[in-house]
Design a protein around this motif. Structure first.
Motif, PDB file in Angstrom:
ATOM      1  N   ARG A   1       1.709   1.726   3.375  1.00 32.72           N
ATOM      2  CA  ARG A   1       0.614   1.857   4.329  1.00 32.72           C
ATOM      3  C   ARG A   1       0.740   0.813   5.449  1.00 32.72           C
ATOM      4  O   ARG A   1       0.426   1.060   6.599  1.00 32.72           O
ATOM      5  CB  ARG A   1      -0.726   1.696   3.588  1.00 32.72           C
ATOM      6  CG  ARG A   1      -1.967   1.540   4.439  1.00 32.72           C
ATOM      7  CD  ARG A   1      -2.440   2.802   5.110  1.00 32.72           C
ATOM      8  NE  ARG A   1      -2.772   3.867   4.176  1.00 32.72           N
ATOM      9  CZ  ARG A   1      -3.093   5.113   4.564  1.00 32.72           C
ATOM     10  NH1 ARG A   1      -3.131   5.419   5.848  1.00 32.72           N
ATOM     11  NH2 ARG A   1      -3.367   6.028   3.679  1.00 32.72           N
ATOM     12  N   ARG A   2       1.217  -0.372   5.073  1.00 35.98           N
ATOM     13  CA  ARG A   2       1.348  -1.459   6.036  1.00 35.98           C
ATOM     14  C   ARG A   2       2.707  -2.137   5.881  1.00 35.98           C
ATOM     15  O   ARG A   2       3.187  -2.305   4.754  1.00 35.98           O
ATOM     16  CB  ARG A   2       0.263  -2.531   5.791  1.00 35.98           C
ATOM     17  CG  ARG A   2      -1.135  -2.136   6.224  1.00 35.98           C
ATOM     18  CD  ARG A   2      -2.161  -3.180   5.766  1.00 35.98           C
ATOM     19  NE  ARG A   2      -2.179  -3.272   4.305  1.00 35.98           N
ATOM     20  CZ  ARG A   2      -2.904  -2.460   3.526  1.00 35.98           C
ATOM     21  NH1 ARG A   2      -3.694  -1.558   4.047  1.00 35.98           N
ATOM     22  NH2 ARG A   2      -2.848  -2.587   2.220  1.00 35.98           N
TER      23      ARG A   2
ATOM     24  N   ARG B   1       4.950   4.017   9.108  1.00 35.65           N
ATOM     25  CA  ARG B   1       5.852   5.105   8.696  1.00 35.65           C
ATOM     26  C   ARG B   1       7.066   5.167   9.614  1.00 35.65           C
ATOM     27  O   ARG B   1       8.204   5.319   9.170  1.00 35.65           O
ATOM     28  CB  ARG B   1       5.088   6.437   8.718  1.00 35.65           C
ATOM     29  CG  ARG B   1       5.921   7.653   8.349  1.00 35.65           C
ATOM     30  CD  ARG B   1       5.088   8.935   8.369  1.00 35.65           C
ATOM     31  NE  ARG B   1       4.056   8.920   7.340  1.00 35.65           N
ATOM     32  CZ  ARG B   1       4.274   9.187   6.048  1.00 35.65           C
ATOM     33  NH1 ARG B   1       5.484   9.510   5.632  1.00 35.65           N
ATOM     34  NH2 ARG B   1       3.287   9.127   5.175  1.00 35.65           N
TER      35      ARG B   1
ATOM     36  N   GLY C   1       0.819  -1.199   0.000  1.00 40.88           N
ATOM     37  CA  GLY C   1       0.000   0.000   0.000  1.00 40.88           C
ATOM     38  C   GLY C   1       0.854   1.252   0.000  1.00 40.88           C
ATOM     39  O   GLY C   1       2.079   1.194  -0.104  1.00 40.88           O
ATOM     40  N   GLU C   2       0.173   2.387   0.128  1.00 43.13           N
ATOM     41  CA  GLU C   2       0.889   3.656   0.127  1.00 43.13           C
ATOM     42  C   GLU C   2       0.191   4.655   1.030  1.00 43.13           C
ATOM     43  O   GLU C   2      -1.033   4.640   1.147  1.00 43.13           O
ATOM     44  CB  GLU C   2       0.958   4.229  -1.296  1.00 43.13           C
ATOM     45  CG  GLU C   2       1.888   5.428  -1.381  1.00 43.13           C
ATOM     46  CD  GLU C   2       1.756   6.211  -2.694  1.00 43.13           C
ATOM     47  OE1 GLU C   2       0.732   6.083  -3.394  1.00 43.13           O
ATOM     48  OE2 GLU C   2       2.690   6.980  -2.990  1.00 43.13           O
ATOM     49  N   GLN C   3       0.965   5.471   1.694  1.00 44.23           N
ATOM     50  CA  GLN C   3       0.434   6.606   2.440  1.00 44.23           C
ATOM     51  C   GLN C   3       1.369   7.778   2.168  1.00 44.23           C
ATOM     52  O   GLN C   3       2.576   7.609   2.048  1.00 44.23           O
ATOM     53  CB  GLN C   3       0.369   6.309   3.941  1.00 44.23           C
ATOM     54  CG  GLN C   3       1.690   5.910   4.564  1.00 44.23           C
ATOM     55  CD  GLN C   3       1.624   5.816   6.084  1.00 44.23           C
ATOM     56  OE1 GLN C   3       0.960   6.602   6.742  1.00 44.23           O
ATOM     57  NE2 GLN C   3       2.313   4.823   6.645  1.00 44.23           N
TER      58      GLN C   3
ATOM     59  N   LYS D   1       0.541  -0.450  10.753  1.00 46.79           N
ATOM     60  CA  LYS D   1      -0.027   0.357   9.664  1.00 46.79           C
ATOM     61  C   LYS D   1       0.026   1.841  10.033  1.00 46.79           C
ATOM     62  O   LYS D   1       0.355   2.212  11.151  1.00 46.79           O
ATOM     63  CB  LYS D   1      -1.444  -0.092   9.324  1.00 46.79           C
ATOM     64  CG  LYS D   1      -2.455   0.023  10.439  1.00 46.79           C
ATOM     65  CD  LYS D   1      -3.805  -0.494   9.915  1.00 46.79           C
ATOM     66  CE  LYS D   1      -4.869  -0.610  10.969  1.00 46.79           C
ATOM     67  NZ  LYS D   1      -5.286   0.593  11.653  1.00 46.79           N
ATOM     68  N   ASP D   2      -0.268   2.658   9.027  1.00 46.49           N
ATOM     69  CA  ASP D   2      -0.338   4.108   9.195  1.00 46.49           C
ATOM     70  C   ASP D   2       0.926   4.692   9.851  1.00 46.49           C
ATOM     71  O   ASP D   2       2.020   4.415   9.403  1.00 46.49           O
ATOM     72  CB  ASP D   2      -1.629   4.487   9.940  1.00 46.49           C
ATOM     73  CG  ASP D   2      -2.871   3.984   9.189  1.00 46.49           C
ATOM     74  OD1 ASP D   2      -2.814   3.929   7.938  1.00 46.49           O
ATOM     75  OD2 ASP D   2      -3.861   3.624   9.834  1.00 46.49           O
TER      76      ASP D   2
ATOM     77  N   SER E   1       6.107   9.672   0.720  1.00 38.21           N
ATOM     78  CA  SER E   1       5.319   8.482   0.424  1.00 38.21           C
ATOM     79  C   SER E   1       5.952   7.277   1.108  1.00 38.21           C
ATOM     80  O   SER E   1       7.151   7.041   0.982  1.00 38.21           O
ATOM     81  CB  SER E   1       5.281   8.262  -1.094  1.00 38.21           C
ATOM     82  OG  SER E   1       4.860   6.943  -1.368  1.00 38.21           O
ATOM     83  N   ARG E   2       5.128   6.536   1.844  1.00 39.69           N
ATOM     84  CA  ARG E   2       5.601   5.342   2.557  1.00 39.69           C
ATOM     85  C   ARG E   2       4.592   4.231   2.348  1.00 39.69           C
ATOM     86  O   ARG E   2       3.426   4.491   2.018  1.00 39.69           O
ATOM     87  CB  ARG E   2       5.681   5.623   4.071  1.00 39.69           C
ATOM     88  CG  ARG E   2       6.697   6.642   4.499  1.00 39.69           C
ATOM     89  CD  ARG E   2       8.102   6.106   4.409  1.00 39.69           C
ATOM     90  NE  ARG E   2       9.067   6.977   5.074  1.00 39.69           N
ATOM     91  CZ  ARG E   2      10.375   6.739   5.092  1.00 39.69           C
ATOM     92  NH1 ARG E   2      10.867   5.664   4.491  1.00 39.69           N
ATOM     93  NH2 ARG E   2      11.189   7.570   5.705  1.00 39.69           N
TER      94      ARG E   2
END
Ligand code: NI
Length: 170
Positions: free
Chosen positions: A107-108, A131, A85-87, A126-127, A104-105
């Motif tokens: 997500r999990r 990060r 994923g991505e956050q 996660k989240d 950008s990192r």
């Protein structure tokens, strides 16, 4: 317990890979205790050993910044085994005070390592915690969040840091 000096961007120990911890002895335990105090005093949500000048693969993380005692993680020889994923979110670093940027990192992440007793541990994060793991493992590999920025954004921040270095504020 003594607070440790947090090394800043530009110090060699921060741009070289750290070595795995082979023995969790009293020295490592003292280091861990001092790192936890130093992280909370900063205040920050994570601190890797090279940030206090020790080129060893261990980090402390607390995404609650000391608000919730159950959130403290001490991880030795962490490895990110799976990332998905991505956050995108604002990220800073105690070694680059005064600067932050969208990074950008995953997500999990799934992370393995050992705890300060030498017991294998694994985390599904996660989240913000994902990060934090990515950020701290990067420190153990000599990387900074700056490495993920566009060349222009990165240069802009580096120029400002160089200016501060020249004027003695870094
Ligand atoms: Ni950092």
């Amino acid at each position: 317990m003594a607070l440790m000096e947090i090394k800043r961007y530009g110090e060699q120990v921060l741009s070289s890979p750290s070595v795995p911890v082979t023995d969790i002895d009293e020295e490592i335990n003292r280091l861990v205790r001092s790192m936890i105090e130093t992280m909370y005093a900063a205040p920050g949500v994570g601190l890797a050993a090279p940030q206090v000048g020790v080129a060893k693969r261990l980090a402390v993380i607390d995404t609650s910044a000391g608000e919730d005692p159950g959130k403290l993680i001490v991880i030795v020889n962490p490895e990110i085994k799976v990332a998905e994923g991505e956050q995108i979110g604002d990220e800073g670093c105690l070694s680059i005070p005064g600067f932050s940027a969208d990074v950008s990192r995953p997500r999990r992440v799934f992370v393995t390592g050992v705890d300060p007793n030498g017991k294998p541990v694994e985390y599904e994060a996660k989240d913000l915690l994902a990060r934090a793991f990515c950020h701290e493992v990067d420190h153990l590999n000599g990387k900074f969040f700056l490495d993920y920025l566009s060349p222009i954004k990165r240069e802009l921040i580096k120029r400002k840091i160089r200016k501060k270095m020249h004027s003695g504020e870094w």
